[in-house]
Motif scaffolding. Structure first.
Motif, short mmCIF file in Angstrom:
data_model
loop_
_atom_site.label_atom_id
_atom_site.label_comp_id
_atom_site.label_asym_id
_atom_site.label_seq_id
_atom_site.Cartn_x
_atom_site.Cartn_y
_atom_site.Cartn_z
N VAL A 14 -0.72 -11.66 6.67
CA VAL A 14 -0.88 -11.51 5.22
C VAL A 14 0.28 -10.69 4.70
O VAL A 14 0.52 -9.56 5.14
N THR A 15 1.04 -11.23 3.74
CA THR A 15 2.07 -10.44 3.08
C THR A 15 1.46 -9.78 1.84
O THR A 15 0.59 -10.35 1.19
N GLY A 16 1.93 -8.57 1.53
CA GLY A 16 1.39 -7.86 0.38
C GLY A 16 -0.05 -7.43 0.60
O GLY A 16 -0.87 -7.51 -0.31
N GLY A 17 -0.36 -6.92 1.80
CA GLY A 17 -1.74 -6.58 2.13
C GLY A 17 -2.13 -5.15 1.83
O GLY A 17 -3.25 -4.75 2.16
N PHE A 18 -1.24 -4.38 1.19
CA PHE A 18 -1.56 -2.98 0.93
C PHE A 18 -2.60 -2.80 -0.17
O PHE A 18 -3.48 -1.94 -0.07
N SER A 19 -2.52 -3.60 -1.22
CA SER A 19 -3.41 -3.39 -2.37
C SER A 19 -3.75 -4.73 -3.02
O SER A 19 -3.26 -5.79 -2.62
N GLY A 20 -4.58 -4.67 -4.05
CA GLY A 20 -4.90 -5.84 -4.85
C GLY A 20 -5.51 -6.98 -4.06
O GLY A 20 -6.38 -6.79 -3.20
N VAL A 21 -5.03 -8.19 -4.36
CA VAL A 21 -5.54 -9.39 -3.70
C VAL A 21 -5.35 -9.31 -2.19
O VAL A 21 -6.24 -9.67 -1.41
N GLY A 22 -4.18 -8.82 -1.75
CA GLY A 22 -3.90 -8.75 -0.33
C GLY A 22 -4.88 -7.86 0.41
O GLY A 22 -5.36 -8.22 1.51
N ALA A 23 -5.19 -6.69 -0.14
CA ALA A 23 -6.15 -5.79 0.50
C ALA A 23 -7.53 -6.43 0.55
O ALA A 23 -8.25 -6.32 1.56
N ALA A 24 -7.93 -7.10 -0.54
CA ALA A 24 -9.23 -7.78 -0.56
C ALA A 24 -9.27 -8.90 0.48
O ALA A 24 -10.29 -9.12 1.14
N LEU A 25 -8.14 -9.59 0.63
CA LEU A 25 -8.07 -10.68 1.60
C LEU A 25 -8.18 -10.16 3.02
O LEU A 25 -8.89 -10.75 3.86
N VAL A 26 -7.49 -9.07 3.34
CA VAL A 26 -7.57 -8.50 4.68
C VAL A 26 -9.01 -8.15 5.03
O VAL A 26 -9.50 -8.47 6.13
N GLU A 27 -9.72 -7.53 4.10
CA GLU A 27 -11.12 -7.17 4.38
C GLU A 27 -12.00 -8.40 4.53
O GLU A 27 -12.89 -8.44 5.39
#
Length: 271
Positions: A14-27
């Motif tokens: 996942v690129t951009g996984g620190f915040s926003g959509v990326g963080a939600a996607l990681v979880e």
């Protein structure tokens, strides 16, 4: 029976996984049983990822270093990172389109994405005008190399702002690369969200204006998308449940584009 929507036994990036959509996607991917999650970002996430690779997606050398550090196989690549139009045009193009393409094609060339893997791009409804610019967009996509594309983008009239144009490029690239992906038993699709309630929203309000964003919301289903709304659509496209989808740009906008297409929008809010 195996859950086609799940991620059990799968390794994802996942690129951009620190915040926003990326963080939600990681979880969400962790909830769905992903075996291993690698995040590429400038900032280290605090969530459920197993590996973090600090990556400057505006720098091709940093993207190449990330490619070398990614451990395969990668069953789903989520090109989610993006920046708003408050940054300079070359940075917007680099992060939103050029790095997405470079990362994707390098991992495919390296054999890191096995047969059946999915490539999922986060585009935007800001790219809705791609049909009007299709020939120019195809010209950019046909260019060989990062620098050549940046030079073309800097010296040509784009017909829209850099952010919108970058997302037009993502939508057209998704369709363009679908045939190549299919030849390798891969698939590539994108999600095109309307305004999202993430830390980037104030930047979009600066560049697009409160009036336009609030009107867009009013002409959809009346609310901002959440990071999880978008993550759910991305996760579907990365899962086996979407195995026969390829080259598709899905509008995640509460019906905005449907209304635009058939002429059902009320433009009085823009007066």
């Amino acid at each position: 029976m195996t859950n086609p929507f799940g991620y059990e036994g799968k390794r994802v990036v996942v690129t951009g996984g620190f915040s926003g959509v990326g963080a939600a996607l990681v979880e969400l991917l962790a909830e769905q049983g992903a075996e291993h999650i690698t995040v590429l970002d400038l900032k280290e996430p605090t969530g459920s990822a197993q590996k973090f690779i600090r990556t400057d997606l505006s720098d091709p050398a940093s993207v190449d270093a990330a490619v070398a550090a990614i451990e395969g196989p990668v069953h789903a690549l989520f090109n989610n990172a993006g920046v708003a139009g408050t940054l300079p045009g070359p940075t917007v193009f680099a992060v939103n389109y050029l790095s997405l393409r470079r990362l994707t094609e390098a991992l495919v060339a390296a054999g890191t994405l096995p047969a059946g893997a999915a490539i999922v791009n986060t585009a935007s409804i800001a790219g809705v005008s791609w049909p009007a610019h299709l020939e120019a967009l195809k010209t950019v996509i046909a260019l060989d190399g990062w620098d050549a594309a940046q030079e073309w983008l800097a010296s040509n009239e784009l017909g829209s702002d850099p952010y919108s144009y970058s997302k037009e490029l993502v939508q057209v690239y998704t369709m363009h690369y679908a045939r190549t992906a299919a030849a390798g038993n891969l698939r590539i699709n994108s999600v095109c969200p309307s305004p999202i309630d993430t830390p980037l929203l104030p930047d979009f309000r600066k560049t697009i204006s409160d009036k336009v964003i609030d009107w867009n919301i009013s002409q959809g289903n009346g609310r901002l998308a959440t990071g999880r709304d978008v993550a759910l659509a991305l996760a579907f496209l990365g899962s086996d449940a979407s195995g026969f989808l390829n080259g598709v740009n899905i509008n995640l906008d509460g019906g905005f584009n449907a209304g635009l297409t058939v002429g059902n929008l009320d433009f009085s809010g823009l007066a």
